[in-house]
Design an enzyme around this catalytic site. Structure first.
Site, PDB file in Angstrom:
ATOM      1  N   LYS A 216       0.841  -1.209   0.000  1.00  0.00           N
ATOM      2  CA  LYS A 216       0.000   0.000   0.000  1.00  0.00           C
ATOM      3  C   LYS A 216       0.874   1.257   0.000  1.00  0.00           C
ATOM      4  O   LYS A 216       0.653   2.205  -0.762  1.00  0.00           O
ATOM      5  CB  LYS A 216      -0.915   0.002   1.213  1.00  0.00           C
ATOM      6  CG  LYS A 216      -1.688   1.286   1.419  1.00  0.00           C
ATOM      7  CD  LYS A 216      -2.671   1.551   0.297  1.00  0.00           C
ATOM      8  CE  LYS A 216      -3.340   2.891   0.456  1.00  0.00           C
ATOM      9  NZ  LYS A 216      -4.263   3.181  -0.676  1.00  0.00           N
ATOM     10  N   CYS A 270      -3.226  10.982   1.844  1.00  0.00           N
ATOM     11  CA  CYS A 270      -2.624   9.709   1.435  1.00  0.00           C
ATOM     12  C   CYS A 270      -1.229   9.930   0.846  1.00  0.00           C
ATOM     13  O   CYS A 270      -0.225   9.613   1.465  1.00  0.00           O
ATOM     14  CB  CYS A 270      -3.523   9.040   0.394  1.00  0.00           C
ATOM     15  SG  CYS A 270      -5.222   8.981   0.900  1.00  0.00           S
TER      16      CYS A 270
HETATM   17  N1  SAJ Z   1      -1.256  15.224  -8.136  1.00  0.00           N
HETATM   18  C1  SAJ Z   1      -0.385  15.978  -8.940  1.00  0.00           C
HETATM   19  N2  SAJ Z   1      -0.073  15.502 -10.170  1.00  0.00           N
HETATM   20  C2  SAJ Z   1      -0.587  14.314 -10.640  1.00  0.00           C
HETATM   21  C3  SAJ Z   1      -1.453  13.570  -9.799  1.00  0.00           C
HETATM   22  C4  SAJ Z   1      -1.782  14.042  -8.559  1.00  0.00           C
HETATM   23  O1  SAJ Z   1       0.078  17.053  -8.546  1.00  0.00           O
HETATM   24  O2  SAJ Z   1      -0.293  13.951 -11.781  1.00  0.00           O
HETATM   25  C5  SAJ Z   1      -1.599  15.725  -6.815  1.00  0.00           C
HETATM   26  C6  SAJ Z   1      -3.091  15.993  -6.682  1.00  0.00           C
HETATM   27  O3  SAJ Z   1      -3.396  17.304  -7.125  1.00  0.00           O
HETATM   28  C7  SAJ Z   1      -3.310  15.826  -5.189  1.00  0.00           C
HETATM   29  C8  SAJ Z   1      -2.294  14.753  -4.801  1.00  0.00           C
HETATM   30  O4  SAJ Z   1      -1.314  14.727  -5.845  1.00  0.00           O
HETATM   31  O5  SAJ Z   1      -2.992  17.029  -4.503  1.00  0.00           O
HETATM   32  C9  SAJ Z   1      -2.891  13.354  -4.613  1.00  0.00           C
HETATM   33  O6  SAJ Z   1      -3.721  13.124  -5.692  1.00  0.00           O
HETATM   34  P1  SAJ Z   1      -4.106  11.608  -6.196  1.00  0.00           P
HETATM   35  O7  SAJ Z   1      -4.731  11.729  -7.514  1.00  0.00           O
HETATM   36  O8  SAJ Z   1      -2.948  10.726  -6.042  1.00  0.00           O
HETATM   37  O9  SAJ Z   1      -5.269  11.151  -5.269  1.00  0.00           O
HETATM   38  P2  SAJ Z   1      -5.519  10.559  -3.831  1.00  0.00           P
HETATM   39  O10 SAJ Z   1      -4.470  10.913  -2.865  1.00  0.00           O
HETATM   40  O11 SAJ Z   1      -6.915  10.963  -3.551  1.00  0.00           O
HETATM   41  O12 SAJ Z   1      -5.531   8.937  -4.055  1.00  0.00           O
HETATM   42  C10 SAJ Z   1      -4.395   8.160  -3.927  1.00  0.00           C
HETATM   43  C11 SAJ Z   1      -4.531   7.014  -4.932  1.00  0.00           C
HETATM   44  N3  SAJ Z   1      -3.306   6.262  -4.955  1.00  0.00           N
HETATM   45  C12 SAJ Z   1      -2.722   6.029  -6.151  1.00  0.00           C
HETATM   46  O13 SAJ Z   1      -3.185   6.471  -7.191  1.00  0.00           O
HETATM   47  C13 SAJ Z   1      -1.475   5.206  -6.129  1.00  0.00           C
HETATM   48  C14 SAJ Z   1      -5.665   6.104  -4.528  1.00  0.00           C
HETATM   49  O14 SAJ Z   1      -5.723   4.969  -5.382  1.00  0.00           O
HETATM   50  C15 SAJ Z   1      -5.461   5.639  -3.106  1.00  0.00           C
HETATM   51  O15 SAJ Z   1      -6.484   4.749  -2.690  1.00  0.00           O
HETATM   52  C16 SAJ Z   1      -5.441   6.853  -2.190  1.00  0.00           C
HETATM   53  O16 SAJ Z   1      -4.322   7.680  -2.585  1.00  0.00           O
HETATM   54  C17 SAJ Z   1      -5.305   6.381  -0.780  1.00  0.00           C
HETATM   55  O17 SAJ Z   1      -6.366   6.390  -0.094  1.00  0.00           O
HETATM   56  O18 SAJ Z   1      -4.248   5.912  -0.391  1.00  0.00           O
END
Ligand code: SAJ
Length: 426
Positions: A216, A270
Site C-alpha cells: 500500500k 494519502c
Molecule cells: N497530483 C499531482 N499531479 C498528478 C497527480 C496528482 O500534482 O499527476 C496531486 C493531486 O493534485 C493531489 C495529490 O497529488 O494534490 C494526490 O492526488 P491523487 O490523484 O494521487 O489522489 P488521492 O491521494 O486521492 O488517491 C491516492 C490514490 N493512490 C494512487 O493512485 C497510487 C488512490 O488509489 C489511493 O487509494 C489513495 O491515494 C489512498 O487512499 O491511499
C-alpha cells in the site's frame, strides 16, 4: 456474517454499505456522533460519490446496515480509521522545511478503535485493519493492543486489507479494483479474502500482513515520486523556457513513459502522508523518497515565487485563490497546497480569499471573491475553472494577473482578455 466496522469515513462507510448489500449484517461505528446523527437523519456526510446515497438508503431501509457510536459482538471487525502524521508545528514554513524523518505516523485512532472492540472480540473472530499504516503495525499495534486489553489473540484471525479507491469514484473502485490482503496467518488471509469476495469483483491477492502494509505504501510512494519528477521538470522547463506541458505530453508518446502532471504541491491524507511511513521504517535507505517529498512540499513556495515574478515592482495586496480542495472535482482540503499557499501569502500581509464550489465554507459567490482581486491563483483544476470566461473575470478584478498552477487555462484567451499570465512549468 455479522460485521462491525470501526470508522464511518470515506472508506469505512462505503465498505459498510457494500458488505450490507452483499448480505452481511453490518454495524457501522464512529466516535463522531455528528456523523452518526446525520446518518440517522438520512443525511450522508460523504457527497459527490455516484451511487452511494441510493445504496445507503437501501441498506438502511432493509436493516442490513445500522450505525452507532459503540461496537458490539460480531464475527468480523474491520478498522478503517485515519492514520495522519503528527504536525509538530503549524507554522507553514516550519512544516515545509521540516526534515522528513520528523514526520511520524499518528496511530492513535487505530489504538483507540482496537481498544474499543477488545471487550467484544471472541475466539475465532476475524479482525481486519484497513487503515494505511507503517509496516508491522497490524501485528505490533493491533494484536499488541488486544493483548494489553486481555484478549487471547491466539484464536483470532488477523489481517490487513488496504484500499485503493480514488475519492470521487469510491463505490466503483471498491468493487472493481484488485485488492491485496495480508494475513498474520494463511488462514487469516483466506478468511479476510472470503469476506471481501462478497463484494469485490477485482482480483484478490493474498500475502502476509507486512507485505500488504508495504505494498500500500509502495503504491502511494510511487505516485509521490513520479509527481515530484513532473514538478522538478516543470522547474527545469521554466529555467530553459520550455513549455513543460507540451514537453511531457510529447515524452508520454513514448510507449514506456508516463509523466504525471506538475502542480502546486501534493495534498490529501494519502500521497502526502504515506511516504513518511516508509521513511520512518527505513530513514537511511530512503534518499529518493525523502527528496521527492521535499520537492513536492516546496511547490507552494514556488507558486508564491511565480506570483511575485508576475506582480513585478507593484506588490499585490489582494489575491483570489481558485480551489481549496487538494485535487480536482472533490471537496477535501486535507493537506491541501492551496491552503498552504494561502497561509504563505497571509504571512506576507496579503489579503487572500479562497473559492471552492465543492467545499461549503469556500463556496461563496465567485464574482464576490473575484471583485477587486489584484491577482488570481488557479490552484485546483476543478472543471468549472477551466471553463471560466476571462472577459467576465476581467470586468471584476482590479488587476489582471493570473497564475495557473495546473496548466488548464487557455493562454491565448486569457491574454486576449488583457491578463498577464504565468503558467507553472512555462
Ligand atoms: N497530483 C499531482 N499531479 C498528478 C497527480 C496528482 O500534482 O499527476 C496531486 C493531486 O493534485 C493531489 C495529490 O497529488 O494534490 C494526490 O492526488 P491523487 O490523484 O494521487 O489522489 P488521492 O491521494 O486521492 O488517491 C491516492 C490514490 N493512490 C494512487 O493512485 C497510487 C488512490 O488509489 C489511493 O487509494 C489513495 O491515494 C489512498 O487512499 O491511499
Amino acid at each position: 456474517m455479522k460485521v462491525c466496522i470501526m470508522g464511518m469515513g470515506y472508506i469505512g462507510f462505503p465498505t459498510a454499505c457494500l458488505l450490507a448489500n452483499a448480505g452481511h449484517h453490518v454495524v457501522g461505528v464512529d466516535v463522531n456522533t455528528a456523523i452518526i446523527n446525520s446518518l440517522h437523519e438520512g443525511q450522508l456526510h460523504i457527497v459527490n460519490e455516484e451511487g452511494l446515497a441510493a445504496l445507503a438508503q437501501k441498506v438502511f431501509s432493509d436493516g442490513s446496515l445500522t450505525v452507532c457510536d459503540q461496537p458490539s459482538r460480531a464475527d468480523a471487525f474491520i478498522i478503517a480509521v485515519p492514520t495522519p502524521f503528527k504536525h509538530s508545528n503549524d507554522n507553514i514554513r516550519e512544516r515545509i522545511f521540516r526534515p522528513e524523518a520528523s514526520y511520524q505516523a499518528d496511530l492513535g485512532y487505530v489504538i483507540s478503535a482496537t481498544r474499543a472492540i477488545a471487550p467484544f472480540v471472541q475466539p475465532g473472530n476475524l479482525v481486519i485493519l484497513e487503515s494505511t499504516v507503517p509496516p508491522g503495525t497490524t501485528e505490533e499495534v493491533v494484536v499488541g493492543t488486544l493483548r494489553e486489553e486481555g484478549v487471547d489473540t491466539s484464536q483470532l484471525l488477523v489481517a490487513h486489507a488496504p484500499e485503493r479507491v480514488l475519492p470521487g469514484n469510491l463505490l466503483a473502485e471498491l468493487v472493481q479494483n484488485d485488492r491485496v490482503i495480508g494475513g498474520l496467518t494463511p488462514a487469516a488471509g483466506e478468511a479476510a479474502a472470503a469476506l471481501y469476495r462478497s463484494f469485490v469483483r477485482g482480483c484478490i491477492s493474498i500475502t502476509d500482513a507486512k507485505t500488504a502494509e508495504l505494498v500500500k505504501l509502495m503504491e502511494n510512494t510511487y505516485r509521490d515520486v513520479n509527481i515530484a519528477l513532473a514538478n522538478e521538470f516543470a522547474l527545469v522547463c521554466e529555467h530553459l523556457k520550455v513549455n513543460a506541458w507540451e514537453a511531457m505530453s510529447l515524452a508520454n508518446r513514448h510507449p514506456r513513459v508516463q509523466f504525471l502532471r506538475p502542480g502546486p504541491g501534493v495534498g490529501g491524507h494519502c500521497i502526502a502522508v504515506d511516504p513518511y511511513f516508509v521513511v520512518e521504517a527505513a530513514p537511511t535507505l530512503t534518499d529518493l523518497i525523502q527528496t521527492a517529498r521535499r520537492i513536492n512540499r516546496r511547490m507552494p513556495l514556488h507558486v508564491v515565487k511565480l506570483l511575485h515574478e508576475l506582480e513585478g515592482n507593484q506588490p499585490v495586496q489582494r489575491v483570489a485563490i481558485l480551489g481549496a480542495s487538494y485535487k480536482a472535482d472533490v471537496g477535501d482540503d486535507r493537506e491541501s497546497p492551496s491552503l498552504e499557499i494561502a497561509q504563505l501569502l497571509e504571512s506576507e500581509g496579503i489579503e487572500v480569499k479562497v473559492h471552492d464550489p465543492f467545499i461549503a465554507r469556500y463556496n461563496l459567490p465567485l464574482e464576490d471573491m473575484l471583485r477587486g482581486a489584484e491577482a488570481l491563483l488557479l490552484l485546483t483544476d476543478h472543471a468549472v475553472y477551466a471553463s471560466l470566461d476571462p472577459n467576465w473575470v476581467r470586468e471584476l478584478v482590479s488587476r489582471p494577473l493570473l497564475v495557473d498552477a495546473r496548466g488548464v487555462v487557455s493562454l491565448d484567451n486569457w491574454c486576449a482578455a488583457g491578463f498577464q499570465v504565468k503558467i507553472l512549468g512555462c
